[in-house]
Scaffold this motif. Sequence first.
Motif, short mmCIF file in Angstrom:
data_model
loop_
_atom_site.label_atom_id
_atom_site.label_comp_id
_atom_site.label_asym_id
_atom_site.label_seq_id
_atom_site.Cartn_x
_atom_site.Cartn_y
_atom_site.Cartn_z
N LEU A 25 0.84 -1.20 0.00
CA LEU A 25 0.00 0.00 0.00
C LEU A 25 0.88 1.24 0.00
N GLY A 26 0.39 2.31 -0.60
CA GLY A 26 1.12 3.57 -0.62
C GLY A 26 0.92 4.35 0.66
N PRO A 27 1.80 5.31 0.95
CA PRO A 27 1.67 6.10 2.17
C PRO A 27 0.33 6.81 2.31
N VAL A 28 -0.23 7.28 1.22
CA VAL A 28 -1.52 7.98 1.28
C VAL A 28 -2.62 7.01 1.70
N ASP A 29 -2.62 5.79 1.13
CA ASP A 29 -3.62 4.78 1.49
C ASP A 29 -3.48 4.34 2.95
N VAL A 30 -2.23 4.16 3.38
CA VAL A 30 -1.98 3.76 4.78
C VAL A 30 -2.47 4.86 5.72
N ALA A 31 -2.18 6.10 5.37
CA ALA A 31 -2.60 7.23 6.21
C ALA A 31 -4.12 7.27 6.34
N GLN A 32 -4.82 7.05 5.24
CA GLN A 32 -6.28 7.06 5.28
C GLN A 32 -6.82 5.93 6.13
N ARG A 33 -6.24 4.75 5.99
CA ARG A 33 -6.69 3.59 6.78
C ARG A 33 -6.51 3.79 8.27
N ARG A 39 2.24 12.55 5.86
CA ARG A 39 3.64 12.88 6.16
C ARG A 39 4.16 12.05 7.32
N SER A 40 3.30 11.72 8.26
CA SER A 40 3.72 10.87 9.38
C SER A 40 4.09 9.49 8.86
N VAL A 41 3.27 8.96 7.95
CA VAL A 41 3.56 7.63 7.40
C VAL A 41 4.90 7.65 6.67
N TRP A 44 7.70 7.72 9.22
CA TRP A 44 7.89 6.40 9.84
C TRP A 44 8.61 5.45 8.87
N LYS A 45 8.23 5.51 7.61
CA LYS A 45 8.85 4.65 6.59
C LYS A 45 10.34 4.99 6.48
N SER A 46 10.66 6.27 6.45
CA SER A 46 12.05 6.71 6.34
C SER A 46 12.86 6.30 7.57
N ALA A 47 12.29 6.46 8.76
CA ALA A 47 12.98 6.09 9.99
C ALA A 47 13.25 4.59 10.03
N ALA A 48 12.27 3.78 9.60
CA ALA A 48 12.44 2.33 9.60
C ALA A 48 13.51 1.92 8.59
N ARG A 49 13.53 2.61 7.45
CA ARG A 49 14.52 2.28 6.42
C ARG A 49 15.93 2.65 6.89
N GLN A 50 16.09 3.79 7.53
CA GLN A 50 17.42 4.26 7.94
C GLN A 50 17.93 3.59 9.22
#
Length: 167
Positions: A25-33, A39-41, A44-50
């Motif tokens: 799922l894309g960040p926009v879809d995750v945010a809506q769900r 931007r938070s999603v 979080w994705k960037s922090a988990a990757r780094q």
Amino acid sequence: MRPSGSPGELERRRFRALALLEEGLGPVDVAQRLGVNRRSVRRWKSAARQKGAGALRAQPASGRPARLTRGQRRILERALLRGAEAAGFPTALWTCPRVAQWIEQRFGIVYHPDHVCRLLHGLGFSPQKPARRAVERDEEAIATWVKQQWPALKKSGAPEGLAGVSG
């Protein structure tokens, strides 16, 4: 502004977002769900990757640690419920300076009276103004009057002696 929820709930939401992202799922879809900002999603994705998934774990709350221990707060709460007179004050009224004085005498911890209100709110207390009542007040006589005389006055529509008087 801090989002609502306990640190554990917020952590679960971040990990749920990461799982949904891994499902494709894309960040926009995750945010809506999840009902969060896109931007938070992405953050979080960037922090988990780094830094790995551990970067999404709940962090201990910052700030000064509480001066009173949990046990001391329970003792304070019981003392407040017993009343100020039971604590050695001349009247039953608890004031912030009195609470600060009691804490210092009992635990040796100094609180400025202006900051005691935060401590009391944390314990579930709120400012109260005592009802002023005459010392001569006779509760039984009042109750009798309300039961016996008030209904008759209420039915007549006007207090005795005032019938026929217009304002």
